[in-house]
Motif scaffolding. Structure first.
Motif, short mmCIF file in Angstrom:
data_model
loop_
_atom_site.label_atom_id
_atom_site.label_comp_id
_atom_site.label_asym_id
_atom_site.label_seq_id
_atom_site.Cartn_x
_atom_site.Cartn_y
_atom_site.Cartn_z
N LEU B 91 9.05 4.44 -8.58
CA LEU B 91 7.62 4.53 -8.29
C LEU B 91 6.81 4.70 -9.58
O LEU B 91 5.74 4.12 -9.74
CB LEU B 91 7.35 5.71 -7.35
CG LEU B 91 7.94 5.60 -5.94
CD1 LEU B 91 7.73 6.90 -5.16
CD2 LEU B 91 7.34 4.42 -5.17
N ALA B 199 2.28 4.02 -0.76
CA ALA B 199 1.38 4.55 -1.79
C ALA B 199 -0.05 4.11 -1.51
O ALA B 199 -1.00 4.69 -2.04
CB ALA B 199 1.82 4.09 -3.18
N LEU B 233 3.33 9.50 -3.56
CA LEU B 233 2.77 8.50 -2.64
C LEU B 233 1.48 8.98 -2.00
O LEU B 233 0.83 8.23 -1.26
CB LEU B 233 3.81 8.18 -1.55
CG LEU B 233 5.12 7.55 -2.05
CD1 LEU B 233 6.18 7.59 -0.98
CD2 LEU B 233 4.87 6.11 -2.52
#
Lengths: 306, 822
Positions: B91, B199, B233
């Motif tokens: 991420l 996200a 997120l």
């Protein structure tokens, strides 16, 4: 109604009987259906427990046979059970297909057709096929008449048993115990029309989620059923622990019905010759009265719900 | 939950069962939600159907959850931190995070002390030669002159939390995940891609976990890694988001809430250690002050909660002069008097008697042989239980299921039959913190009595003996308040009101013009608690459950005015009837919602309003800058756990104590970093760990839906549904060993063996781990030698005695066994 769950006024077909059933009532009885959405089922067996509780059934404490199927099979004390199958699909991915197996309540019930004992098997106007154990002679013809391998003969009393679709509960406006207990809403109960509509909505959703062959299982070979499945792979019902692809009543039953049964019935029921003639001429089954105006029926149903 | 509190401030499930339906993605990991929580699982099914949500199941086995999941991936047991750490790395490096959320609501900008370090698997301060503990002084922030943390909003400072986290997880590459977890790379990527989509500001993922994360030697850190993913997120405080700790027992949330953990008083009041003999210092260490300007830091009111608790316990005897009876309350000489510690002491002959209440000691704890040895050393054992459980017959020979020599055991066993939940009124706290009142459904059978009545009886006899015969330290025994209408059987209604709290004097309003509560009134909520003895409250977080308006827990209005699954009129949730914790984060920093379909609460110009009770000061405007994590001193959530965790501020993967690998692939050359370096291991237990040479297969234990622990094997219907003990073996291994479905197999660990029926399944498959094949074995915990189901071996014959370094929850989920055809 428990213990005497036969609703005498709404019978539309009875086994091995020649006299017509009472039919002064003016319709008003809608066809019902239980819809089992296999794609929502987690196989928790709450329905199995609820079925045992409602019907006062306690099967043997058996053995683990190396699978999650417990009890291992249907029995006079187990009207339904979850069958688990590990299936590897075309993409090589595993699917754990869990199907609640119980009487399908065929519109054209092979058990009823095969049964030689007058009134031991009846079909109600709402579509439920019920065993009237009082009249059962334990011959086992219902077992061979059933394309789904459902009825079981008890060694205790030599009578046949199977799921009643909780006809006693349904008569009083309740859903079957299994539907009531289902935590995920995988078992639904309502009119056949509503259940079909809901099922088709779910099939559409499953199609959108990538199950191109999702479909409703309502097999025409037995005139449709009052227990239906939503299947992720309706093109291959056999992968759901051998759900028949195209269930049909065995031709042997027809043979039996055509030749042996009237004679047997006459002997067993000491039926009058006139009745016999009636049976031969008109057949065992009478269609329920239909209210001609579909809109009125639908409105009435809405009111029922309020 | 020891992973959530250090991250968000509270240890409880963040969202509500009914909220799961709002999720766009559901990650079931560290739990088998369909199997263990079939009723709550309806909300997952609802999310799939009504919200077109996807369900991902990650588990060593393909489970009932897997059966209805959109995607399943198998993982080697005990390696979840690698998978989730890799996800954090993914991420961050692909920049799929909610930037505005992360910047405003987390600690990414805070600068960490210069001497903080992580090297070859160990954080700074490790006392290698010592007793496996850390000197945590470097695990902290840099502060300015006013005592506030230093920050770099540009996130460029090399020691800001953001940069440290990036660096820490850069080692968690997809190659590492594939090799350690045994999950093929394409599967890893598929799952990560699905998760990363949330996200987006209008998408949320919820995580459902349970004991599959908790019961590892790194369990709390697994939970924390999941919690960190959700922060990146932007999924905390949101509709359909959260980290949801699905509790395994219908009232286990209530157990921790009411302080049944050995180091807590009710309401998560941390008990003093023996080094804290000064009341003022005890308070000071817990009354946490804000570390950033304008933050709430709600624990700053700690003294109110503590003093009110002492007033509930000791009444008039608790005064300012005697520090509210501070000298009367126990001081801990151990961080935790957990059950593994207790068994060790019992085994060492340091205990005379034991009251086993509410659990099946013999069946529930690791290494049954050690438990038997320990119980055999007791003079007496009292078992309070509704059922005739295995523990009461630990001394009795039940053939090979419990092969003991009774003649050598002198322990006297007393059985005190208790009522069960359906035989008494009371409240049960569910996973999502709802206190739901229930009513007695049936009279208790035979001579059974409520647990409370039994405890009351013991208390009165003890008090009588003190009165008649004298005894050491009598003050707390004589001064404990006991204001119940029937002292021998305090009723649940009275107890609930005691937890809620009362005014002990007239309480004036803030402006002093009116009286909010008259003396004796039940309090409206914990906002009215005082630290000067004018209020009594038995569990501050429950304050509001039974007010002057009556019992809030028996409310049954399920109207949902905003149609988001928030039913404020149904029962009552702690704290203050809030249903989604940290819900201030459901709005942007400016007070508007992230997305129309995710509207939960928002700033309406005058106050926070919306579907839920704001978990935030109602009238604090967005411009004031208070953060949504009001229990944390910084007002923001923690990626950097500071000194709150035993093994480090960032979760790091360590292998289970019994692992098919004899090294940690992340630190292959550092044996000290093979297993959790902060875990407590007793010497004799270490000698009982097996190696992969002797015991080649990774085993994991779990519950199945047909049974509840060891209770329902006493119930005929459950026994019919799953009659007999089994273990699950993958087809690959079964073929190798010549085992067929239905065969009896013998499963052996270093600590003992069990026999069970083999369920041979495609649902467990071999994994490729570090270039070799690893097979996993599944062992349900159920069945024992009592009850109506077929007699079976206790699974905990096999399990190792080592726990999570923070909670000491045993590592039931990962250990080694051998399997052979019996």
């Amino acid at each position: 109604m428990r213990g005497d769950q036969i609703n005498l006024q709404n019978i539309v077909a009875r086994s091995a009987t020649t006299e017509p059933s009472p039919h002064v009532r003016e319709g008003g009885v809608e066809k019902v259906a239980k819809l089992i959405d296999v794609s929502r089922c987690i196989g928790c067996k709450a329905c199995q427990v609820a079925c045992s509780e409602w019907n006062d059934l306690r099967d043997e404490i058996g053995h683990c046979d190396g699978s999650y199927n417990n009890p291992a099979d249907l029995s006079p004390e187990t009207f339904q059970l979850m069958r688990f199958n590990e299936y590897v699909n075309e993409d090589g991915n595993l699917e754990w297909l869990i199907r609640k197996d119980n009487c399908m309540h065929c519109a054209e019930p092979g058990c009823l057709k095969a049964c030689p004992a007058p009134g031991a098997i009846v079909q109600y106007a709402n579509g439920i096929v019920d065993f009237n154990s009082e009249h059962c002679i334990g011959c086992g013809y219902c077992v061979s008449g059933c394309p789904f391998n459902i009825p079981r003969i008890s060694k205790k009393d030599q009578k046949a048993y199977k799921c009643t679709l909780c006809s006693d509960r349904v008569y009083h406006g309740l859903e079957p115990a299994c539907a009531k207990s289902c935590p995920t809403g995988a078992i639904m109960f309502g009119t056949k029309e509503d259940m079909t509509e809901h099922a088709l909505m779910r099939v559409g959703q499953l199609n959108d989620r990538g199950y191109a062959n999702a479909g409703l299982y309502d097999p025409p070979g037995v005139g449709g059923t009052h227990v239906m499945y939503v299947l992720q792979h309706a093109d291959k019902p056999e992968i759901y622990s051998n759900l028949p692809r195209d269930p049909q009543i065995s031709p042997l039953v027809d043979l039996w019905k055509g030749i042996t049964k009237p004679i047997m019935s006459a002997m067993i029921g000491l039926t009058a010759l006139a009745g016999f003639a009636h049976y031969v001429m008109k057949g065992p089954k009478e269609e329920p009265e239909e209210t001609p105006d579909e809109d009125i029926r639908r409105e009435a149903r809405k009111e029922d719900r309020l | 939950m020891a992973g959530l509190a250090p991250t968000y401030g509270r240890g409880a499930m963040t969202n509500a069962w009914t909220d799961i339906r709002n999720a766009n993605l559901i990650l079931s990991m560290g739990g088998n939600s369909a199997e263990a929580h079939p009723v709550g699982f309806r909300w997952v099914v609802e999310a799939k159907e009504k919200n077109n949500a996807k369900l991902i199941s990650i588990d060593p086995r393909f489970t009932r959850t897997g059966a209805v999941a959109d995607y399943h991936a198998s993982i080697r047991t005990g390696t979840d931190i690698v998978f989730l750490g890799g996800l954090i790395n993914f991420l961050l490096t692909t920049d799929q995070i909610n930037h505005e959320y992360v910047k405003a609501y987390t600690d990414v900008a805070i600068i960490v002390k210069e001497d903080f370090d992580f090297h070859d698997g160990l954080f700074s301060g490790y006392k290698q030669d010592d007793v496996r503990t850390y000197d945590k002084s470097s695990w902290s922030y840099e502060f300015d002159e006013s005592g506030m943390v230093k920050e770099d909003p540009t996130l460029q400072h090399p020691r800001c939390v953001y940069q440290l986290m990036r660096k820490h997880y850069s080692r968690y590459t997809i190659e590492m995940v594939e090799s350690v977890c045994g999950m093929p790379r394409d599967q890893v990527q598929k799952v990560w891609d699905m998760i990363a989509e949330t996200a987006a500001e209008d998408k949320t993922m919820t995580i459902l976990y349970a004991l599959g994360w908790t019961q590892h030697s790194v369990g709390a850190q697994m939970i924390r890694t999941g919690a960190m993913v959700q922060l990146l997120l932007g999924n905390i405080g949101q509709l359909g988001g959260g980290v949801n700790a699905l509790r395994g027992h219908s009232n286990i949330q209530g157990l921790t809430d009411l302080g049944l953990l050995s180091n807590l008083f009710p309401g998560y009041i941390r008990m003093p250690s023996h080094e804290e003999q000064s009341f003022d210092k005890y308070i000071e260490a817990r009354a946490k002050q804000p570390l950033r300007p304008e933050q709430v830091s709600y624990w700053k009111y700690f003294k109110r909660f503590h003093v009110s608790l002492m007033k509930a316990w000791f009444g008039d005897a608790a005064t300012a002069e005697n520090d509210w009876c501070y000298d009367w309350i126990p001081k801990l000489t151990e961080p935790l008097y957990d059950v593994l510690h207790t068994i060790e002491r019992m085994k060492n002959g340091e205990m005379t008697g034991y009251l086993a209440q509410g659990f099946n000691f013999l069946a529930s704890f690791p290494n049954k042989h050690k438990s038997i040895e320990a119980l055999s050393k007791l003079k007496y054992l009292v078992v309070m239980d509704p059922l005739d459980i295995e523990t009461t017959e630990f001394w009795k020979n039940h053939g090979e299921f419990n092969d003991v020599d009774s003649s050598k055991i002198q322990t006297e066993v007393f059985r005190l039959p208790t009522t069960c939940f359906a035989e008494e009124n009371g409240s049960i706290v569910n996973s999502c913190r709802w206190l739901q009142w229930h009513w007695r459904a049936a009279p208790p059978p035979g001579e059974s009595r409520p647990d409370v009545a039994i405890m009351a009886g013991i208390f009165h006899r003890l008090q009588g003996m003190y009165r008649d015969e004298g005894g050491v330290f009598p003050d707390p025994i004589f001064n404990l308040t006991w204001p119940y209408s029937n002292p021998e059987d305090p009723n649940p209604e009275e107890l609930a009101q005691e937890y809620n709290g009362r005014a002990l004097a007239d309480l004036p309003s803030a402006d002093g013009k009116t009286i909010t509560h008259k003396k004796g009134d039940l309090l409206d909520d914990f906002g009215y608690l005082t630290d000067d003895g004018r209020t009594a409250c038995g569990c501050w977080i429950f304050s509001g459950c039974w007010t002057r308006g009556g019992n809030m827990m028996d409310r049954r209005d399920n109207s949902d005015p905003y149609n988001v699954g928030i039913t404020l009129g149904w029962a009552w949730a702690w704290p203050l009837n809030r249903r989604i914790l940290y819900n201030r984060a459901s709005a942007r920093p400016d007070g508007t919602s992230w997305a129309p379909e995710k509207r939960l609460i928002w700033w309406n110009g005058e106050r926070w309003a919306g579907a839920d009770i704001p978990d935030f000061p109602w009238t604090s405007p967005p411009s004031a800058g208070a953060g949504p994590f009001i229990l944390n001193q910084e007002g923001v959530a923690h990626f950097f756990g500071g000194s709150m965790m035993a093994e480090g501020p960032f979760p790091e993967h360590y292998e289970p104590f019994e692992s098919p690998l004899d090294y940690n692939p992340l630190h292959p050359n550092n044996p000290a970093a093979r297993n959790n370096p902060a875990a407590r291991v007793f010497v004799n237990d270490r000698a009982q760990f097996g190696t992969s040479k002797e015991f080649p297969y990774a085993a994991t234990t779990y519950r199945i839906t047909e049974h509840f622990h060891f209770w329902t094997t006493h119930a005929r219907l459950n026994a019919i549904m799953q009659p007999e003990k089994f273990v699950e073996i993958g087809e690959d291994l079964a073929n190798e060993l010549g085992i067929k479905a239905g065969d009896t197999v013998k499963v052996t660990s270093k600590r003992g063996f069990i026999r069970a029926i083999a369920v041979v399944t495609k649902r467990i498959h071999k994994l490729q781990v570090e270039g070799r094949t690893v097979h996993q074995i599944g062992i349900p915990i159920h069945w024992g030698f009592k009850g109506v189901a077929r007699k079976g071996f206790l699974t905990n014959t096999l399990t190792p005695v080592v726990g999570d370094a923070n909670t000491q929850t045993p590592e039931f989920k990962s250990f080694l066994v051998n399997v052979e055809k019996a």
